[in-house]
Design an enzyme around this catalytic site. Structure first.
Site, mmCIF file in Angstrom:
data_model
loop_
_atom_site.group_PDB
_atom_site.id
_atom_site.type_symbol
_atom_site.label_atom_id
_atom_site.label_comp_id
_atom_site.label_asym_id
_atom_site.label_seq_id
_atom_site.Cartn_x
_atom_site.Cartn_y
_atom_site.Cartn_z
ATOM 1 N N HIS A 1 0.823 -1.205 0.000
ATOM 2 C CA HIS A 1 0.000 0.000 0.000
ATOM 3 C C HIS A 1 0.858 1.256 0.000
ATOM 4 O O HIS A 1 2.070 1.199 0.217
ATOM 5 C CB HIS A 1 -1.017 -0.020 1.139
ATOM 6 C CG HIS A 1 -0.505 0.238 2.520
ATOM 7 N ND1 HIS A 1 -0.543 1.480 3.099
ATOM 8 C CD2 HIS A 1 0.027 -0.578 3.459
ATOM 9 C CE1 HIS A 1 -0.084 1.405 4.340
ATOM 10 N NE2 HIS A 1 0.287 0.168 4.586
ATOM 11 N N ASP B 1 6.327 2.692 7.162
ATOM 12 C CA ASP B 1 4.970 2.198 6.903
ATOM 13 C C ASP B 1 4.202 3.167 6.032
ATOM 14 O O ASP B 1 3.695 4.185 6.525
ATOM 15 C CB ASP B 1 4.247 2.016 8.246
ATOM 16 C CG ASP B 1 2.860 1.406 8.098
ATOM 17 O OD1 ASP B 1 2.496 1.012 6.980
ATOM 18 O OD2 ASP B 1 2.155 1.299 9.116
ATOM 19 N N GLU C 1 -5.182 1.507 2.890
ATOM 20 C CA GLU C 1 -4.965 0.309 3.712
ATOM 21 C C GLU C 1 -5.128 0.653 5.174
ATOM 22 O O GLU C 1 -5.684 -0.095 5.968
ATOM 23 C CB GLU C 1 -3.560 -0.251 3.455
ATOM 24 C CG GLU C 1 -3.275 -1.579 4.142
ATOM 25 C CD GLU C 1 -2.659 -1.465 5.534
ATOM 26 O OE1 GLU C 1 -2.475 -2.508 6.181
ATOM 27 O OE2 GLU C 1 -2.357 -0.344 6.001
#
Ligand SMILES: *[C@@H]1O[C@H](CO)[C@@H](O)[C@H](O)[C@H]1NC(C)=O
Ligand SMILES: *[C@@H]1O[C@H](CO)[C@@H](O)[C@H](O)[C@H]1NC(C)=O
Ligand SMILES: *[C@@H]1O[C@H](CO)[C@@H](O)[C@H](O)[C@H]1NC(C)=O
Ligand SMILES: *[C@@H]1O[C@H](CO)[C@@H](O)[C@H](O)[C@H]1NC(C)=O
Ligand SMILES: *[C@@H]1O[C@H](CO)[C@@H](O)[C@H](O)[C@H]1NC(C)=O
Length: 721
Positions: free
Chosen positions: A368, A378, A415
């Site tokens: 993602h 992340d 996500e």
């Protein structure tokens, strides 16, 4: 002839893989077989073997092309601004992905969806107690002197918990440790009544949605979650070290479902049917109470004013923290929150490298793009790895490579809110994906530290273990895992990332991999390029390594004639799960014999496939006269479809979206990866109520899993009853 080797294309001064040239493609078979009368026919038959390099040739070439500077450049470009789902900045990040993949001449498109996202509008939190002046918390994460991202950080979304209910509560505080069901049970056992109070819990053990939902179920009027320094700052805080600063806040979603909340079970395609926002916000998968995340510093300040009994040892903080008490009060928190739940546009990016021999078989790679803040770890360490991997595949193409099967590169959106982009796409393409997809390979946080961390459906275990350790050319990942004390390969029952729809909704063999597992600045302002460059991956070699493993697994699945799937470790896994169940139902009126019987059936199918494989390999040389291509295709189809047979139309009891009977999240913790989640839920309920009906439903769940395992055995062996 094989093209010249591409060592000079590698940009790593000291390649991760020793720079020995890839082995030449094996061509000896055809030459060694003297059948003079058939030379002409043989030449025609084996022409492709004579001129086309073997898959292993391109795999070695792929490894030699890794480039850390490329990965670093993509990461820098993707993380210049915070890029939350539904924002303009995230659409610009999508443009970067589209233009990179298009420039490599892979046909690339954007698939947009309109989905329900959640943004903060107003937040306030103040603390008071008799005899103390009221403190109003700033709810801001501090930048540091010289922070190159200080200006951009003004665009970071204010700290909040997505989908928390709008509303306010002013009430005494109860301290609930990690916010698990057992923590609330402990509070009840100590006579601490949570009803109407503000629950204060810390991050670290269960999904934050479960922390808030458990607080709601215990009767709390609101919930506050803090980042305890004990768990997140055991050393120097960023920027002097990798750990979470005192004002750092972990933001995130509290939605427990999967996909767009307004289109449960179906895709958010244009003009589709939708449930109303009010209805979507009122389901049990939504937290239903107001909630806010706070920093470690604010958490400690609150706990200083909480009285009542001293909390147990394992509920306490680290060095320098106040003694934590259970409450309630005398500390009073006044929390007020207004969120905006609104339909926003998201963009998945889909890029296709068409297969030459089996274009209708898909190997799908996904990661993602959307991030709570800058997203350096992340998720954009994974996005950077995906783009670096794509550049290598493009170079392979210039050296004559075309995959046997189609490779699809996916870059998902939203996500973070609830695996929304990937889920909508899987729901929209369900029938095509279930009939054609060989495997889904997920990378979310690509790099956050050291050590390869992988989870997979079990038929992929052997393939993963044999993959070369990209940090050490003479060692396999299996050797590396054996040498470390990390557990080998995890499973995909949890709800943690975009593999969820692929595995748990439609039964696609899948892998989720990363280098490093867990990092302290997760979902905070500090997950930026500086953190990655200083602590996560100073030379960007781990980015190259994760792209190498990811690409190698993809190349083996896309290029090998017979799919490298082995179901024997599935049998072991199912047996181990049965042993666990057996322990938990000892002395109860429950029989495991249907389960044991079905596992034996599956084992027989595995042995049958082994002998088929041996026969095919022995006779491979004669393939043109034995019509082996269709036999190979039939075997591959069975290997591919066996995983599908573990899914069931009705899904888990009470949770119909989860169709996979072996892997799914447990009811009580969305991160928990249980085998046989339906049986697990039924056992937990039966242990609580201990009625004969509840034990009958355990038996019912055992019959259900036995039935899907029998179906899987039939698919694998290819026989009708
Ligand atoms: C907890 O407090 C609520 C509201 O004050 C009350 O209705 C409930 O009975 C209490 N529960 C227990 C177990 O005392
Ligand atoms: C709680 O805070 C809000 C917003 O600051 C304020 O309007 C309200 O009066 C406060 N409630 C109590 C009970 O202090
Ligand atoms: C909620 O978001 C929508 C879409 O961005 C916007 O039009 C609307 O004004 C927002 N509402 C509030 C209360 O901020
Ligand atoms: C590579 O792996 C081999 C076998 O496990 C080990 O003996 C060797 O020390 C490793 N080399 C490096 C550089 O880690
Ligand atoms: C890539 O690796 C080389 C050493 O092999 C190093 O000099 C260079 O700084 C690295 N690039 C980045 C962006 O870290």
């Amino acid at each position: 002839m094989p093209p010249p080797l591409g060592d000079d294309d590698s940009c790593l001064l000291t390649p991760l893989i020793p720079a020995s040239p890839p082995p030449l493609p094996p061509r000896a078979t055809a030459r060694l077989h003297p059948l003079p009368l058939l030379v002409g026919a043989l030449f025609a038959t084996y022409y492709h073997l004579l001129v086309a390099p073997a898959p292993s040739y391109y795999q070695s070439l792929f490894l030699s092309l890794g480039c850390n500077d490329t990965a670093a450049a993509h990461l820098r470009a993707l993380t210049v601004r915070p890029h939350l789902a539904g924002t303009e900045a995230n659409a610009l990040a999508a443009d970067h992905v589209v233009s990179t993949l298009s420039s490599l001449s892979f046909p690339t498109r954007v698939t947009p969806y309109e989905v329900l996202l959640s943004y903060p509008v107003r937040r306030s939190l103040s603390l008071s107690a008799p005899g103390h002046a009221t403190t109003t918390f700033a709810l801001v994460q501090d930048t540091y002197p010289g922070d190159p991202y200080a200006a951009a950080s003004a665009e970071v979304v204010p700290t909040f918990l997505a989908y928390a209910a709008s509303g306010s509560a002013a009430a005494e505080v109860v301290y609930a440790n990690y916010g698990r069901t057992e923590d609330y049970a402990y509070l009840a056992s100590r006579g601490v009544n949570v009803t109407g109070k503000v629950a204060l819990a810390r991050y670290g053990k269960v999904y934050r949605g479960d922390i808030v939902i458990n607080a709601r179920d215990a009767g709390a009027a609101a919930a506050v979650i803090f980042t305890d320094a004990k768990d997140y700052t055991p050393g120097k805080a960023f920027p002097d070290g990798p750990w979470m600063p005192a004002t750092g806040v972990q933001v995130g979603s509290t939605f427990k479902g999967v996909g767009d909340p307004t289109t449960p079970m179906w895709a958010s395609s244009e003009g589709c049917e939708r449930v109303s926002v009010a209805e979507a916000m009122a389901t049990d998968d939504m937290p239903g109470i107001p909630a806010l995340p706070v920093s470690g510093r604010d958490g400690e300040e609150i706990l200083r004013l909480v009285g009542g009994d001293v909390a147990p040892e394992d509920w306490q903080g680290g060095e320098g923290a106040p003694v934590y008490h259970l409450g309630p009060g005398p500390a009073v928190l006044n929390l007020s929150y207004t969120g905006n739940e609104t339909i926003a546009t998201i963009q998945n990016v889909i890029s296709v490298i068409e297969g030459k021999e089996e274009p209708d078989r898909y190997v799908i790679l996904g990661n993602h793009r959307d991030a709570w803040t800058f997203g350096a770890a992340d998720p954009n360490s994974g996005t950077a790895a995906l783009l670096e991997l794509a550049e290598r595949l493009s170079k392979l193409q210039t050296k004559g490579w075309r995959p046997r099967r189609t490779i699809i590169l996916c870059n998902w959106d939203a996500e973070e809110y609830g695996l929304i982009g990937s889920t909508e796409w899987v729901e929209e393409n369900r029938a095509m994906l279930t009939s054609r997809t060989v495997a889904y390979l997920n990378v979310d946080v690509g790099v956050s530290g050291s050590g390869v961390d992988a989870s997979a459906t079990p038929q992929l275990d052997q393939l993963l273990k044999k993959v070369q350790n990209p940090d050490n050319g003479t060692e396999s990942l299996y050797d590396m895992w054996m040498a470390s004390d990390s557990s080998l390969i995890g499973r995909l029952g949890g709800g943690g990332s975009d593999y969820s729809a692929f595995v748990q909704h439609i039964g696609i063999p899948s892998v989720d991999m990363a280098i490093g597992s867990g990092y302290a600045v997760y979902h905070s302002l500090y997950d930026d390029f500086t953190w990655m460059e200083k602590y996560g991956d100073p030379m960007f070699r781990r980015h190259v390594a994760v792209a190498s493993i990811w690409g190698l697994v993809a190349l083996r699945l896309s290029d090998e004639e017979i799919l490298p799937f082995n179901y024997s470790s599935y049998v072991t896994e199912l047996e181990n799960g049965a042993v666990d169940i057996n322990k938990r139902v000892l002395g109860m009126p429950v029989s495991l014999s249907p389960l044991h019987k079905s596992i034996k059936q599956l084992n027989r199918a595995v042995l049958k496939v082994d002998s088929e494989l041996q026969a095919l390999q022995t006779w491979k040389f004669w393939s043109p006269w034995r019509n082996d291509r269709l036999r190979v295709r039939d075997l591959n189809d069975r290997l591919m479809m066996t995983e599908r047979a573990f899914t069931e139309r009705e899904g888990l009891s009470g949770r119909p979206w989860y169709k996979h009977m072996i892997y799914g999240p447990s009811l009580y913790n969305d991160y928990g990866a249980e085998v046989y989640p339906g049986v697990d839920d039924a056992i937990q309920t039966a242990k609580k109520t201990n009625t004969s009906e509840s034990w009958q439903s355990v038996q019912h769940e055992i019959h259900r899993i036995a039935r899907v395992i029998s179906q899987a055995a039939l698919v694998l062996s290819g026989g009708l009853t």
